[in-house]
Design a protein around this motif. Sequence first.
Motif, PDB file in Angstrom:
ATOM      1  N   ALA A 161       0.860  -1.328   0.007  1.00 14.15           N
ATOM      2  CA  ALA A 161      -0.101  -0.142  -0.074  1.00 14.15           C
ATOM      3  C   ALA A 161       0.861   1.144   0.055  1.00 14.15           C
ATOM      4  N   GLU A 162       0.389   2.481  -0.459  1.00 14.39           N
ATOM      5  CA  GLU A 162       0.923   3.466  -0.193  1.00 14.39           C
ATOM      6  C   GLU A 162       0.000   4.493   0.648  1.00 14.39           C
ATOM      7  N   ILE A 163       0.787   5.112   1.602  1.00 15.27           N
ATOM      8  CA  ILE A 163       0.351   5.839   2.750  1.00 15.27           C
ATOM      9  C   ILE A 163       0.518   7.271   2.556  1.00 15.27           C
ATOM     10  N   PRO A 164      -0.398   8.247   2.239  1.00 16.91           N
ATOM     11  CA  PRO A 164      -0.009   9.704   2.187  1.00 16.91           C
ATOM     12  C   PRO A 164       0.793  10.086   3.562  1.00 16.91           C
ATOM     13  N   LEU A 165       1.508  11.084   3.488  1.00 15.41           N
ATOM     14  CA  LEU A 165       1.967  11.882   4.772  1.00 15.41           C
ATOM     15  C   LEU A 165       1.288  13.118   4.693  1.00 15.41           C
ATOM     16  N   VAL A 166       1.049  13.619   5.772  1.00 13.44           N
ATOM     17  CA  VAL A 166       0.119  14.577   6.458  1.00 13.44           C
ATOM     18  C   VAL A 166       0.808  15.457   7.475  1.00 13.44           C
ATOM     19  N   ALA A 167       0.559  16.916   7.544  1.00 13.81           N
ATOM     20  CA  ALA A 167       0.869  17.703   8.517  1.00 13.81           C
ATOM     21  C   ALA A 167       0.325  17.659   9.839  1.00 13.81           C
ATOM     22  N   VAL A 168       0.704  17.648  10.866  1.00 14.88           N
ATOM     23  CA  VAL A 168      -0.340  17.745  11.986  1.00 14.88           C
ATOM     24  C   VAL A 168       0.386  18.706  13.233  1.00 14.88           C
ATOM     25  N   GLY A 169      -0.703  19.572  13.672  1.00 17.89           N
ATOM     26  CA  GLY A 169      -0.401  20.668  14.504  1.00 17.89           C
ATOM     27  C   GLY A 169      -1.376  21.059  15.373  1.00 17.89           C
ATOM     28  N   SER A 170      -0.978  21.883  16.346  1.00 16.83           N
ATOM     29  CA  SER A 170      -2.107  22.478  17.117  1.00 16.83           C
ATOM     30  C   SER A 170      -2.971  23.701  16.206  1.00 16.83           C
ATOM     31  N   PRO A 171      -4.129  24.002  16.611  1.00 15.44           N
ATOM     32  CA  PRO A 171      -5.301  24.885  15.767  1.00 15.44           C
ATOM     33  C   PRO A 171      -4.624  26.247  15.638  1.00 15.44           C
ATOM     34  N   LYS A 172      -3.478  26.400  16.451  1.00 18.52           N
ATOM     35  CA  LYS A 172      -2.784  27.844  16.169  1.00 18.52           C
ATOM     36  C   LYS A 172      -1.889  27.843  14.982  1.00 18.52           C
TER      37      LYS A 172
END
Length: 299
Positions: A161-172
Amino acid sequence: MRLRHLEVVNAIRVTGTLSGAARLLHMTQPAVTQILQSAEKQLGYQLYRRVRGRLEPSAEAAVIFPELETLDRQIVKLQQLTSNLRSGEASLLRVLCAPALAQAVMPEIIDRFLKQHARARLSVRAEYSSSVISDLALREADIGLVFEGEQHPAIDFTALAEIPLVAVGSPKFFGAGARLGLRDVLAMPFIAPDPVDPIGRMLAKACEEHGWTLESSVSVLLYQAALATAATGLGVTIVDALTAFTADPRLLLQVAEITPALTLRVGVARAATNRQSGLADDFIGLCRRVLSERGMALG
């Protein structure tokens, strides 16, 4: 002595009589007697002497018996193994798994596998991808579910499978549904994956290709630890989508799509000389199916 000789001698040892050995082996008593005489003729000495109506082992037989008992136990184990193989249940499947995958998809895979193979024994251990590869090369496990990355001449990798990378952070840092370029993400206070991690290597390669400098005051190896650090508001991080969407909702993290898309391949690693088994093939098939159901099929 031939194996049939050993079988008869051992049956007499266990039962103490020719008739008992015949019943144990589902043979006639004359046939047992004939095979015993053939063994003694081949050896050149007696193995049993009749004493008060019962067969007693000779001095030579007493020396042989301990080895005969060991052989008997090995034959029982072999019979059990062949029976398991006939029913489609090998004794044990040893699986190694990258920590992120162990939490995101492995519980469901294990549940489905054991429903299909109720008698199977399964050992699952979470390890970093580099450790998985070295353990497989040493034959300390049968298969590994890992992110594509480190290569080894003794290991074969099959992408699932191929899994996309995502950015994760707080709402600020960004809101729900945000789409960010990689350069935008890296320009924020950044919690970097460890450089030896598959995502860390991918980001380092991307920065090298574009002539960017990857600056970060902290790097974290465990993806879940990176998410927890991001939840403090210290910065943003990049993880695979499976890890991001299984994060504890109490962390109140936002997930942003990265454009253009970055993907990380997930697959099965096996020792190149490892023989195929039905159990391993079924387990790999379940890994592929679960990942596909999560929208992570190969493009």
